[in-house]
Design an enzyme around this catalytic site. Sequence first.
Site, PDB file in Angstrom:
ATOM      1  N   CYS A 206       0.834  -1.203   0.000  1.00  0.00           N
ATOM      2  CA  CYS A 206       0.000   0.000   0.000  1.00  0.00           C
ATOM      3  C   CYS A 206       0.874   1.261   0.000  1.00  0.00           C
ATOM      4  CB  CYS A 206      -0.912  -0.011   1.225  1.00  0.00           C
ATOM      5  SG  CYS A 206      -1.936   1.470   1.372  1.00  0.00           S
ATOM      6  N   CYS A 228      -6.227  -2.735   0.504  1.00  0.00           N
ATOM      7  CA  CYS A 228      -5.373  -2.687   1.679  1.00  0.00           C
ATOM      8  C   CYS A 228      -6.185  -3.083   2.908  1.00  0.00           C
ATOM      9  CB  CYS A 228      -4.795  -1.285   1.868  1.00  0.00           C
ATOM     10  SG  CYS A 228      -3.777  -1.134   3.368  1.00  0.00           S
ATOM     11  N   ASP A 353      22.287  -4.551 -17.389  1.00  0.00           N
ATOM     12  CA  ASP A 353      22.072  -5.639 -16.440  1.00  0.00           C
ATOM     13  C   ASP A 353      21.054  -6.615 -17.023  1.00  0.00           C
ATOM     14  OD1 ASP A 353      21.449  -7.323 -14.347  1.00  0.00           O
ATOM     15  OD2 ASP A 353      20.999  -5.736 -12.908  1.00  0.00           O
TER      16      ASP A 353
END
Length: 438
Positions: A206, A228, A353
């Site tokens: 959240c 939430c 990466d």
Amino acid sequence: MSKLSVLAARTSLCLLSMVGRGGSMPGTIALKLDPDSLSKLKFNGPVILVTGTNGKTSTANMISSMFEKAGKRVISNRKGDNMKAGITTAILTHTKMNGTVDADVCVLEVDELNIRHVLPYIPVSALVVTNFFRDQLDRAKEMEQLINSIESVLPNYQGTLVLNGDDPNTVRLALKAPKANAVYFGIGQNQYSVLNGLEAAEGKFCPICASRLHYDYYQYSHIGHYSCPNCDFKTPEYDVALSDINLTSQTFVIDQHQYQGPYEGMYSMYNYAAVAAVMKHFNVPATAFDAMLKDAPKPAGRNEHFTKGNQEVILNLIKNPTGANEVLKVIEQDQNEKAIVIVLNDKEQDGTDVSWIYDTHFEKLMDDQTKQIICTGRRAGDMALRLFYGDYQNDLSIEDDIDQAVSKALASSEHVYVIATYTALLVARKAITKEMGL
């Protein structure tokens, strides 16, 4: 308005076109002459920015085409030059000498990190955000930093936010934009929804109280229906929702009308939903939306099909775990025997990466129908090692040359998939057309 910057942009574009070149150079020159060029322009219609990790090119192009089907004159950076210089090129080369932009609508794809360099300087009517995922850590850094960079320019934004309601990472932007209104698009629970998310995901917490979000179901990654347990943050009510999703026929329903899209995968359904939200917000006729879908151009390398005789090659971009997983799901559905070419580069635009390949479910390719996988590109060895660790049992090889990789795949199968990272995409496309004689 600096007439010199407009003249420089238009002249340099003309000269570059004469030698077969284009790109963002005209905008770069204009910004050198007048760094405030964008803020001095006059627009006669809506300005729509489209950003997000995945889907922004397809979404921006569909929005542009939809407005064109509605009879509007549209300026757009369709070729994907989505940094500030490329955006400046697109606008200034269609600007009159008095600084008036010569179009009814501006639709601009914007790189996520460049939103802060563009949104405060032009009168943006709507900011469309498709999604946020972890992507190119060496350039964009962690997703939290990327979102923060966008949030930093939202407190004074007075336009509309068109947000993916099923992505908590985009919905949180509305919390930082008190002067804006928000429009939400999404997809309800359907036959493809899952109760447990097993894919790499970001942003499952959240943004208000940092509690772990509860999900009723997932569509993919962290995209789904959430709430939430400790505060009011949750999936908002949709302003536009797709229903009756069918990924085989590529059909969906909005307001009891069925449409058929040209692109495959659940991620494409979200792109359609974003475009439909723009349609409703700007009162574009649904007939223009339908006409766009029936005649939608495919951006180069985004699920692009090449056919000759009995042979078919499908080219797709991959650049992060979530986007790649969605591409792999589409390939997984193909029950034909096939060969696959994977082109993995690590240039700056790809992200140096490449560890993200270990968060990607390449195991979806590892079935009896995939007879051969050929790895090429700058990091071909890393890709082959990833497949080896995934226990791929069929023919696995490395080719230094992309042309040779495509040729080898075509020689072994009528059905070929080529998936490539950003800097390899057009190179792979050229190899496909060359080897197929197109």
